[in-house]
Design a protein around this motif. Structure first.
Motif, PDB file in Angstrom:
ATOM      1  N   ALA A  71      58.635  17.396  46.374  1.00 30.04           N
ATOM      2  CA  ALA A  71      58.138  18.377  47.341  1.00 30.04           C
ATOM      3  C   ALA A  71      58.794  19.746  47.152  1.00 30.04           C
ATOM      4  N   LEU A  72      59.925  19.801  46.478  1.00 30.39           N
ATOM      5  CA  LEU A  72      60.604  21.081  46.227  1.00 30.39           C
ATOM      6  C   LEU A  72      60.269  21.672  44.860  1.00 30.39           C
ATOM      7  N   ARG A  73      59.629  20.905  44.008  1.00 31.77           N
ATOM      8  CA  ARG A  73      59.399  21.355  42.627  1.00 31.77           C
ATOM      9  C   ARG A  73      58.515  22.596  42.542  1.00 31.77           C
ATOM     10  N   ALA A  74      57.507  22.669  43.359  1.00 31.86           N
ATOM     11  CA  ALA A  74      56.634  23.851  43.317  1.00 31.86           C
ATOM     12  C   ALA A  74      57.413  25.104  43.694  1.00 31.86           C
ATOM     13  N   ALA A  75      58.323  24.975  44.663  1.00 32.43           N
ATOM     14  CA  ALA A  75      59.142  26.122  45.057  1.00 32.43           C
ATOM     15  C   ALA A  75      60.087  26.514  43.928  1.00 32.43           C
ATOM     16  N   ALA A  76      60.697  25.535  43.266  1.00 29.78           N
ATOM     17  CA  ALA A  76      61.583  25.828  42.140  1.00 29.78           C
ATOM     18  C   ALA A  76      60.792  26.506  41.018  1.00 29.78           C
ATOM     19  N   ASP A  77      59.583  26.013  40.764  1.00 31.86           N
ATOM     20  CA  ASP A  77      58.731  26.613  39.746  1.00 31.86           C
ATOM     21  C   ASP A  77      58.411  28.062  40.105  1.00 31.86           C
ATOM     22  N   ALA A  92      74.204  28.004  46.490  1.00 29.23           N
ATOM     23  CA  ALA A  92      73.139  27.175  47.060  1.00 29.23           C
ATOM     24  C   ALA A  92      71.909  27.021  46.166  1.00 29.23           C
ATOM     25  N   PRO A  93      71.401  28.073  45.531  1.00 29.91           N
ATOM     26  CA  PRO A  93      70.206  27.883  44.697  1.00 29.91           C
ATOM     27  C   PRO A  93      70.394  26.861  43.589  1.00 29.91           C
ATOM     28  N   PHE A  94      71.577  26.799  42.999  1.00 34.19           N
ATOM     29  CA  PHE A  94      71.818  25.791  41.956  1.00 34.19           C
ATOM     30  C   PHE A  94      71.668  24.395  42.539  1.00 34.19           C
ATOM     31  N   GLU A  95      72.211  24.184  43.721  1.00 36.69           N
ATOM     32  CA  GLU A  95      72.071  22.885  44.407  1.00 36.69           C
ATOM     33  C   GLU A  95      70.595  22.594  44.687  1.00 36.69           C
ATOM     34  N   LEU A  96      69.867  23.609  45.113  1.00 34.16           N
ATOM     35  CA  LEU A  96      68.449  23.422  45.438  1.00 34.16           C
ATOM     36  C   LEU A  96      67.622  23.121  44.186  1.00 34.16           C
ATOM     37  N   TYR A  97      67.944  23.754  43.073  1.00 41.47           N
ATOM     38  CA  TYR A  97      67.211  23.463  41.839  1.00 41.47           C
ATOM     39  C   TYR A  97      67.448  22.020  41.408  1.00 41.47           C
ATOM     40  N   ILE A  98      68.675  21.560  41.530  1.00 40.26           N
ATOM     41  CA  ILE A  98      68.974  20.161  41.191  1.00 40.26           C
ATOM     42  C   ILE A  98      68.241  19.230  42.149  1.00 40.26           C
ATOM     43  N   GLN A  99      68.230  19.565  43.423  1.00 38.87           N
ATOM     44  CA  GLN A  99      67.513  18.740  44.411  1.00 38.87           C
ATOM     45  C   GLN A  99      66.021  18.693  44.098  1.00 38.87           C
ATOM     46  N   ALA A 100      65.483  19.785  43.574  1.00 40.91           N
ATOM     47  CA  ALA A 100      64.062  19.800  43.202  1.00 40.91           C
ATOM     48  C   ALA A 100      63.771  18.778  42.107  1.00 40.91           C
ATOM     49  N   GLY A 101      64.766  18.476  41.303  1.00 38.92           N
ATOM     50  CA  GLY A 101      64.601  17.432  40.296  1.00 38.92           C
ATOM     51  C   GLY A 101      64.471  16.049  40.915  1.00 38.92           C
ATOM     52  N   ARG A 102      64.985  15.891  42.124  1.00 40.16           N
ATOM     53  CA  ARG A 102      64.922  14.611  42.824  1.00 40.16           C
ATOM     54  C   ARG A 102      63.784  14.556  43.833  1.00 40.16           C
ATOM     55  N   ASP A 103      63.368  15.700  44.297  1.00 37.44           N
ATOM     56  CA  ASP A 103      62.402  15.770  45.397  1.00 37.44           C
ATOM     57  C   ASP A 103      61.149  16.522  44.937  1.00 37.44           C
TER      58      ASP A 103
END
Length: 178
Positions: A112-118, A99-110
């Motif tokens: 709003a998720l980039r700060a969490a990925a960072d 799941a985290p790999f999917e979420l990191y990729i989604q952060a590239g599209r969204d």
């Protein structure tokens, strides 16, 4: 209840991808009422962000505890690289680890998720700096992000190909000064 929901989010993402995350699916997986989802999370982005951060918080705590066990054992850089490889190989590929790999990729599209990925990668960088400094590796702060990215990339490659043949410890040793 909130933790059950977040665990369900990771399971669904790791099993069927982010597109499969719906309030109904998460409620069913977590065995909670549909209203519980909206009570705890104002939006799907909030739910995804909190799932990502929760995973990394738990993973960082687990890895920090492991690192502390070896802090005073006088490990060499080679020993630490071999230990890292063993930890990576022992992780397995449960849905919650995909799941985290999917979420990191989604952060590239969204955005709003980039700060969490960072925040997630910053936690891994901090842990890596701590370990490298404990080993006496110079320039730990400079090396850590590259080391984290290498390990994550090798993990992604392992996941994508199903191959377990890469030598993580050799890759780590190539990046560290001798």
């Amino acid at each position: 209840m909130r933790e059950r929901i977040l665990n369900a989010v990771l399971h669904v993402i790791g099993t069927d991808g982010i597109a499969a995350v719906t309030n109904r699916r998460i409620a069913a997986q977590a065995q909670v009422s549909l209203g519980s989802i909206t009570y705890h999370f104002a939006s799907q982005t909030d739910m995804l962000r909190d799932a990502m951060l929760g995973f990394v918080t738990e993973e960082t705590a687990r890895l920090t505890e492991l690192a502390e066990k070896y802090r005073d054992k006088g490990l060499s850089v080679q020993d630490a690289a071999s230990l890292t490889e063993q930890v990576v190989r022992d992780l397995g590929w449960a849905a919650e680890r995909v799941a985290p790999f999917e979420l990191y990729i989604q952060a590239g599209r969204d955005p709003a998720l980039r700060a969490a990925a960072d925040e997630c990668f910053a936690a891994y960088d901090t842990l890596t700096v701590t370990i490298l400094e404990g080993l006496g590796v110079p320039n730990a702060t400079t090396i850590a992000p590259t080391l984290v990215a290498t390990i994550a990339g090798l993990q992604l490659r392992r996941l994508a190909t199903g191959a377990d043949s890469q030598d993580i410890s050799a890759a780590i040793l190539m990046l560290l000064p001798r």
